[in-house]
Design an enzyme around this catalytic site. Structure first.
Site, short mmCIF file in Angstrom:
data_model
loop_
_atom_site.label_atom_id
_atom_site.label_comp_id
_atom_site.label_asym_id
_atom_site.label_seq_id
_atom_site.Cartn_x
_atom_site.Cartn_y
_atom_site.Cartn_z
CE1 TYR A 120 10.84 32.53 0.13
CE2 TYR A 120 10.90 30.15 0.48
CZ TYR A 120 10.68 31.24 -0.35
OH TYR A 120 10.29 31.05 -1.64
CG HIS A 131 -3.93 -4.57 11.80
ND1 HIS A 131 -2.79 -5.14 11.27
CD2 HIS A 131 -3.67 -3.24 11.89
CE1 HIS A 131 -1.89 -4.18 11.05
NE2 HIS A 131 -2.39 -3.03 11.42
NE ARG A 155 -2.69 -8.13 7.73
CZ ARG A 155 -3.31 -8.56 8.84
NH1 ARG A 155 -3.90 -9.75 8.86
NH2 ARG A 155 -3.33 -7.80 9.91
NE ARG A 197 -6.70 0.09 10.84
CZ ARG A 197 -5.47 -0.06 10.36
NH1 ARG A 197 -4.61 0.93 10.40
NH2 ARG A 197 -5.09 -1.21 9.84
CG ASP A 212 10.08 23.76 -5.15
OD1 ASP A 212 9.18 22.92 -5.03
OD2 ASP A 212 9.87 24.96 -5.42
CB CYS A 250 12.53 26.53 0.05
SG CYS A 250 13.73 27.73 0.62
CE LYS A 260 -0.28 -0.41 5.03
NZ LYS A 260 -1.07 -0.92 6.15
C1 LIG Z 1 -0.26 -1.81 6.78
C2 LIG Z 1 -0.82 -3.10 7.27
C3 LIG Z 1 0.01 -4.19 7.49
C4 LIG Z 1 1.53 -4.13 7.42
O1 LIG Z 1 2.01 -3.56 8.62
P1 LIG Z 1 3.59 -3.47 8.90
O2 LIG Z 1 3.63 -2.97 10.31
O3 LIG Z 1 4.12 -2.48 7.94
O4 LIG Z 1 4.14 -4.81 8.72
C5 LIG Z 1 -0.59 -5.39 7.83
N1 LIG Z 1 -1.93 -5.49 7.96
C6 LIG Z 1 -2.76 -4.45 7.79
C7 LIG Z 1 -4.24 -4.64 7.96
C8 LIG Z 1 -2.24 -3.22 7.45
O5 LIG Z 1 -3.07 -2.17 7.30
#
Ligand SMILES: *Cc1c(COP(=O)(O)O)cnc(C)c1O
Length: 370
Positions: free
Chosen positions: A265, A165, A221, A136, A312, A310, A38
């Site tokens: 600046y 999660h 994951r 969440r 850029d 700045c 992602k």
């Molecule tokens: C982003 C995400 C992960 C990966 O998490 P890391 O801490 O980067 O390994 C796994 N599961 C879900 C649902 C996530 O949103």
């Protein structure tokens, strides 16, 4: 070709490092590995990062949004892809058409996804998300069996997975994670007894993958660890992982300023003596934060960013490297001649985490792959 011929600033991603990091994880677990790509692969570039992870033995990709999954499909990826975040109901048909796995946690989503599946004459692949304590996204644990049953009996939908999660898997204290795991295990057992356990049960993010084997189930994951970045100060990568990303630029101008000259600046910095000041084409629009105290590497030495960052550009105080010339390489993040600025150091300086540092590098900074 020397990138300095082509770009004023660029990100270099060593894809072999990503491939290696996934291999390291494969050696730690018998579970399948989902490469979480992602946010454009945490800033590394989603498609190349995903391809490298697949070469390293990952079998799944995970993304947050439909558009991210579609980008991977357009790039030719045929592996299973789970959209971890919510899908707007109006886009479900696109998700089914692209053979994406869809996260669901409410009866209405299941009905709508199944309807899209029937319409397209193919099954919607659904994964049930349970909120075991992150607060969440996800169904309440006690709703899981009912939802699983609904998927199974609804034509046009298939129950492919069940997941949760963790909120605190990267911390030294395991109390919350153990509690979440217990809650999730009860859900898994309940589904098992009802004959509804889907083929793919998963819970672990990078931190849990590294530190809690009991949480691996059928798949892990893998996000931050796959990029060679530590999940946290308490949950560090073992030896053998390496960071994939560095951020480089070239000095666009070097000048000798007299004492008493204001820089950038607001003239927040004023030269004390005759000083060598270099301009580097990196600014807050590139994700280089507009805060005091930034540093960069030139010829393997740390030099301070002086004056305000700045949009850029930024200015460096180059007295430590009197030989530095225009066109010379500057490292904002990464290694140079034995010295290094890690994402963790930038995160500390910016009051954030390494995740936000690499995700925050602007899209206009070209990614070069080696
Ligand atoms: C982003 C995400 C992960 C990966 O998490 P890391 O801490 O980067 O390994 C796994 N599961 C879900 C649902 C996530 O949103």
């Amino acid at each position: 070709m020397d990138p300095r011929e082509q770009h004023a600033t660029w990100v270099e991603v060593e894809l072999a490092a990503i491939e290696n990091n996934v291999r390291q994880v494969r050696a730690l677990t018998s579970a399948q590995v989902m490469a979480v790509v992602k946010a454009d692969g945490y800033g590394h570039g989603a498609l190349p990062a995903a391809q490298a992870a697949l070469r390293g033995g990952a079998t799944w990709c995970g993304v947050a949004r439909l558009e991210e999954a579609q980008e991977l499909r357009r790039g030719g990826l045929q592996c299973p892809i789970l959209v971890l975040g919510p899908l707007p109901p109006g886009r479900l048909a696109e998700a089914v058409a692209a053979s994406l796995s869809i996260t669901v946690f409410e009866p209405e989503q299941i009905a709508a996804a199944a309807a899209a599946g029937r319409e397209l004459h193919r099954e919607a692949r659904l994964q049930l998300k349970v909120d075991s304590g992150m607060s969440r996204l996800g169904a309440r644990p006690e709703e899981a069996i009912g939802l699983a049953r609904l998927v199974v009996k609804t034509e046009g939908a298939r129950l492919e997975g069940l997941f949760t999660h963790f909120a605190r898997a990267d911390e030294a204290d395991r109390t919350t994670t153990d509690q979440q795991l217990k809650t999730f295990n009860q859900v898994v057992d309940g589904l098992q007894q009802a004959g509804l356990r889907p083929p793919l049960v998963h819970a672990a993010n990078s931190a849990a993958t590294l530190s809690l084997a009991r949480s691996h189930f059928d798949l892990v994951r893998l996000g931050i660890a796959m990029y060679g970045l530590h999940p946290s100060a308490h949950c560090r990568l073992p030896d053998g992982f390496r960071p994939a990303l560095s951020w480089r630029a070239q000095l666009s101008q070097v000048k000798l300023l007299p004492p008493g000259r204001g820089v950038s600046y607001g003239h927040a910095y004023v030269t004390q003596a005759e000083e060598r000041i270099g301009t580097v084409p990196v600014g807050y629009a590139d994700g280089f934060r507009r805060l005091a105290g930034n540093q960069a590497l030139v010829r393997g030495l740390r030099v301070p960013v002086v004056g305000r960052v700045c949009m850029d550009q930024s200015m460096l105080q180059l007295d430590a490297v009197p030989g530095a010339r225009e066109g010379e390489e500057v490292v904002l993040l990464g290694h140079q001649l034995g010295e290094a600025i890690h994402a963790e150091e930038l995160a500390e300086r910016w009051g954030t985490i390494n995740y936000e540092v690499t995700c925050g590098i602007g899209r206009r900074v070209p990614r070069l792959y080696g």
